[in-house]
Design a protein around this motif. Structure first.
Motif, PDB file in Angstrom:
ATOM      1  N   MET A 100      92.033  76.207  97.638  1.00  0.00           N
ATOM      2  CA  MET A 100      92.457  75.406  96.491  1.00  0.00           C
ATOM      3  C   MET A 100      91.317  74.521  95.994  1.00  0.00           C
ATOM      4  O   MET A 100      90.409  74.182  96.744  1.00  0.00           O
ATOM      5  CB  MET A 100      93.655  74.524  96.871  1.00  0.00           C
ATOM      6  N   GLU A 101      91.417  74.179  94.724  1.00  0.00           N
ATOM      7  CA  GLU A 101      90.520  73.201  94.113  1.00  0.00           C
ATOM      8  C   GLU A 101      91.400  72.008  93.764  1.00  0.00           C
ATOM      9  O   GLU A 101      92.536  72.179  93.329  1.00  0.00           O
ATOM     10  CB  GLU A 101      89.896  73.799  92.857  1.00  0.00           C
ATOM     11  N   PHE A 102      90.913  70.795  93.956  1.00  0.00           N
ATOM     12  CA  PHE A 102      91.767  69.626  93.774  1.00  0.00           C
ATOM     13  C   PHE A 102      90.942  68.385  93.445  1.00  0.00           C
ATOM     14  O   PHE A 102      89.777  68.281  93.789  1.00  0.00           O
ATOM     15  CB  PHE A 102      92.582  69.362  95.046  1.00  0.00           C
ATOM     16  N   GLY A 103      91.587  67.471  92.768  1.00  0.00           N
ATOM     17  CA  GLY A 103      91.010  66.159  92.559  1.00  0.00           C
ATOM     18  C   GLY A 103      91.396  65.292  93.746  1.00  0.00           C
ATOM     19  O   GLY A 103      92.360  65.584  94.439  1.00  0.00           O
ATOM     20  N   VAL A 104      90.651  64.222  93.992  1.00  0.00           N
ATOM     21  CA  VAL A 104      90.938  63.360  95.133  1.00  0.00           C
ATOM     22  C   VAL A 104      91.070  61.909  94.666  1.00  0.00           C
ATOM     23  O   VAL A 104      90.275  61.432  93.866  1.00  0.00           O
ATOM     24  CB  VAL A 104      89.822  63.447  96.204  1.00  0.00           C
ATOM     25  N   ALA A 105      92.106  61.253  95.189  1.00  0.00           N
ATOM     26  CA  ALA A 105      92.297  59.818  94.940  1.00  0.00           C
ATOM     27  C   ALA A 105      92.568  59.153  96.278  1.00  0.00           C
ATOM     28  O   ALA A 105      93.110  59.784  97.193  1.00  0.00           O
ATOM     29  CB  ALA A 105      93.472  59.605  93.999  1.00  0.00           C
ATOM     30  N   ASP A 106      92.155  57.901  96.410  1.00  0.00           N
ATOM     31  CA  ASP A 106      92.435  57.172  97.642  1.00  0.00           C
ATOM     32  C   ASP A 106      93.880  56.705  97.620  1.00  0.00           C
ATOM     33  O   ASP A 106      94.286  55.941  96.742  1.00  0.00           O
ATOM     34  CB  ASP A 106      91.494  55.974  97.796  1.00  0.00           C
ATOM     35  N   GLY A 107      94.650  57.200  98.593  1.00  0.00           N
ATOM     36  CA  GLY A 107      96.044  56.810  98.714  1.00  0.00           C
ATOM     37  C   GLY A 107      96.199  55.727  99.760  1.00  0.00           C
ATOM     38  O   GLY A 107      95.220  55.217 100.307  1.00  0.00           O
ATOM     39  N   ARG A 108      97.455  55.381 100.065  1.00  0.00           N
ATOM     40  CA  ARG A 108      97.718  54.333 101.057  1.00  0.00           C
ATOM     41  C   ARG A 108      97.178  54.701 102.433  1.00  0.00           C
ATOM     42  O   ARG A 108      96.772  53.842 103.198  1.00  0.00           O
ATOM     43  CB  ARG A 108      99.222  54.094 101.179  1.00  0.00           C
ATOM     44  N   ARG A 109      97.191  56.000 102.736  1.00  0.00           N
ATOM     45  CA  ARG A 109      96.788  56.438 104.077  1.00  0.00           C
ATOM     46  C   ARG A 109      95.550  57.325 104.064  1.00  0.00           C
ATOM     47  O   ARG A 109      95.364  58.143 104.947  1.00  0.00           O
ATOM     48  CB  ARG A 109      97.942  57.180 104.734  1.00  0.00           C
ATOM     49  N   GLY A 110      94.748  57.212 103.052  1.00  0.00           N
ATOM     50  CA  GLY A 110      93.533  58.013 102.991  1.00  0.00           C
ATOM     51  C   GLY A 110      93.494  58.884 101.752  1.00  0.00           C
ATOM     52  O   GLY A 110      94.286  58.719 100.832  1.00  0.00           O
ATOM     53  N   PRO A 111      92.561  59.842 101.713  1.00  0.00           N
ATOM     54  CA  PRO A 111      92.404  60.677 100.526  1.00  0.00           C
ATOM     55  C   PRO A 111      93.635  61.561 100.281  1.00  0.00           C
ATOM     56  O   PRO A 111      94.188  62.144 101.202  1.00  0.00           O
ATOM     57  CB  PRO A 111      91.187  61.541 100.836  1.00  0.00           C
ATOM     58  N   SER A 112      94.052  61.626  99.009  1.00  0.00           N
ATOM     59  CA  SER A 112      95.185  62.451  98.588  1.00  0.00           C
ATOM     60  C   SER A 112      94.744  63.391  97.482  1.00  0.00           C
ATOM     61  O   SER A 112      93.979  63.002  96.596  1.00  0.00           O
ATOM     62  CB  SER A 112      96.323  61.582  98.061  1.00  0.00           C
ATOM     63  N   ALA A 113      95.254  64.613  97.519  1.00  0.00           N
ATOM     64  CA  ALA A 113      94.914  65.601  96.489  1.00  0.00           C
ATOM     65  C   ALA A 113      95.713  65.332  95.222  1.00  0.00           C
ATOM     66  O   ALA A 113      96.887  64.967  95.273  1.00  0.00           O
ATOM     67  CB  ALA A 113      95.215  67.005  96.996  1.00  0.00           C
ATOM     68  N   LEU A 114      95.037  65.510  94.091  1.00  0.00           N
ATOM     69  CA  LEU A 114      95.676  65.408  92.783  1.00  0.00           C
ATOM     70  C   LEU A 114      95.497  66.724  92.051  1.00  0.00           C
ATOM     71  O   LEU A 114      94.448  67.353  92.149  1.00  0.00           O
ATOM     72  CB  LEU A 114      95.030  64.294  91.955  1.00  0.00           C
ATOM     73  N   SER A 115      96.469  67.122  91.312  1.00  0.00           N
ATOM     74  CA  SER A 115      96.432  68.334  90.473  1.00  0.00           C
ATOM     75  C   SER A 115      95.647  69.486  91.125  1.00  0.00           C
ATOM     76  O   SER A 115      94.608  69.899  90.640  1.00  0.00           O
ATOM     77  CB  SER A 115      95.873  68.026  89.091  1.00  0.00           C
ATOM     78  N   ALA A 116      96.177  70.002  92.205  1.00  0.00           N
ATOM     79  CA  ALA A 116      95.542  71.109  92.920  1.00  0.00           C
ATOM     80  C   ALA A 116      95.790  72.434  92.195  1.00  0.00           C
ATOM     81  O   ALA A 116      96.848  72.640  91.608  1.00  0.00           O
ATOM     82  CB  ALA A 116      96.090  71.183  94.346  1.00  0.00           C
ATOM     83  N   THR A 117      94.810  73.311  92.222  1.00  0.00           N
ATOM     84  CA  THR A 117      94.958  74.662  91.668  1.00  0.00           C
ATOM     85  C   THR A 117      94.558  75.679  92.723  1.00  0.00           C
ATOM     86  O   THR A 117      93.646  75.444  93.518  1.00  0.00           O
ATOM     87  CB  THR A 117      94.084  74.875  90.407  1.00  0.00           C
ATOM     88  N   VAL A 118      95.233  76.819  92.710  1.00  0.00           N
ATOM     89  CA  VAL A 118      94.967  77.871  93.688  1.00  0.00           C
ATOM     90  C   VAL A 118      93.757  78.673  93.241  1.00  0.00           C
ATOM     91  O   VAL A 118      93.688  79.147  92.103  1.00  0.00           O
ATOM     92  CB  VAL A 118      96.200  78.796  93.833  1.00  0.00           C
ATOM     93  N   LEU A 119      92.776  78.830  94.132  1.00  0.00           N
ATOM     94  CA  LEU A 119      91.595  79.642  93.836  1.00  0.00           C
ATOM     95  C   LEU A 119      91.817  81.080  94.277  1.00  0.00           C
ATOM     96  O   LEU A 119      91.486  82.012  93.570  1.00  0.00           O
ATOM     97  CB  LEU A 119      90.360  79.061  94.532  1.00  0.00           C
ATOM     98  N   GLU A 120      92.345  81.255  95.474  1.00  0.00           N
ATOM     99  CA  GLU A 120      92.665  82.603  95.967  1.00  0.00           C
ATOM    100  C   GLU A 120      93.785  82.476  96.974  1.00  0.00           C
ATOM    101  O   GLU A 120      93.838  81.558  97.762  1.00  0.00           O
ATOM    102  CB  GLU A 120      91.450  83.271  96.609  1.00  0.00           C
ATOM    103  N   ARG A 121      94.708  83.408  96.907  1.00  0.00           N
ATOM    104  CA  ARG A 121      95.840  83.394  97.827  1.00  0.00           C
ATOM    105  C   ARG A 121      95.463  84.122  99.106  1.00  0.00           C
ATOM    106  O   ARG A 121      94.628  85.014  99.104  1.00  0.00           O
ATOM    107  CB  ARG A 121      97.049  84.078  97.202  1.00  0.00           C
ATOM    108  N   THR A 122      96.132  83.733 100.189  1.00  0.00           N
ATOM    109  CA  THR A 122      95.912  84.441 101.445  1.00  0.00           C
ATOM    110  C   THR A 122      96.546  85.819 101.332  1.00  0.00           C
ATOM    111  O   THR A 122      97.623  85.964 100.765  1.00  0.00           O
ATOM    112  CB  THR A 122      96.544  83.680 102.627  1.00  0.00           C
ATOM    113  N   PRO A 123      95.893  86.841 101.848  1.00  0.00           N
ATOM    114  CA  PRO A 123      96.461  88.182 101.750  1.00  0.00           C
ATOM    115  C   PRO A 123      97.733  88.293 102.589  1.00  0.00           C
ATOM    116  O   PRO A 123      97.824  87.733 103.673  1.00  0.00           O
ATOM    117  CB  PRO A 123      95.360  89.098 102.304  1.00  0.00           C
TER     118      PRO A 123
END
Length: 127
Positions: free
Chosen positions: A46-69
């Protein structure tokens, strides 16, 4: 934008974690998944943006790059072979239909053959 792989994701709880390519761990909430997607499999890139959340880094607006076979998809029978099995199944079901309408089940050996074919068809279609 950072990239990484899904370490685990629990759809019931609505969250999981990504292993970032830079070595860190990022919290992934279900709300960050692409629209219409409720869950992701471990190993999905996945590709994702990162923001600092209450408990550490959190992903924002994630997109799938490739699915597991899919292991099931890669091991299922070719469609042409399934067509032959389906034709055989139709013939077998036709054969027992008359007896069932008269209130009589097929003998044990015949019933076992039909059950085996039904399971094969179900396993290959349900991926």
């Amino acid at each position: 934008m950072p990239t990484g792989k899904v370490k685990w994701f629990d759809a019931d709880k609505g969250f999981g974690f990504l292993a970032s390519d830079d070595g860190g761990e990022v919290f992934l909430h279900a709300s960050a998944l692409p629209a219409g997607m409720e869950s992701v499999s471990p190993g999905t890139r996945m590709e994702f943006g990162v923001a600092d959340g209450r408990r550490g880094p959190s992903a924002l607006s994630a997109t799938v790059l490739e699915r597991t076979p899919s292991v099931a998809k890669n091991t299922r029978m070719p469609a042409q072979r399934m067509a032959v099995i389906n034709e055989d199944l139709i013939k077998l079901l036709d054969d027992i239909s008359g007896g069932l309408q008269r209130g009589k089940y097929p003998d044990r050996a015949h019933g076992k053959k039909i059950a085996t074919i039904l399971r094969t068809v179900a396993d290959n279609l349900d991926v």
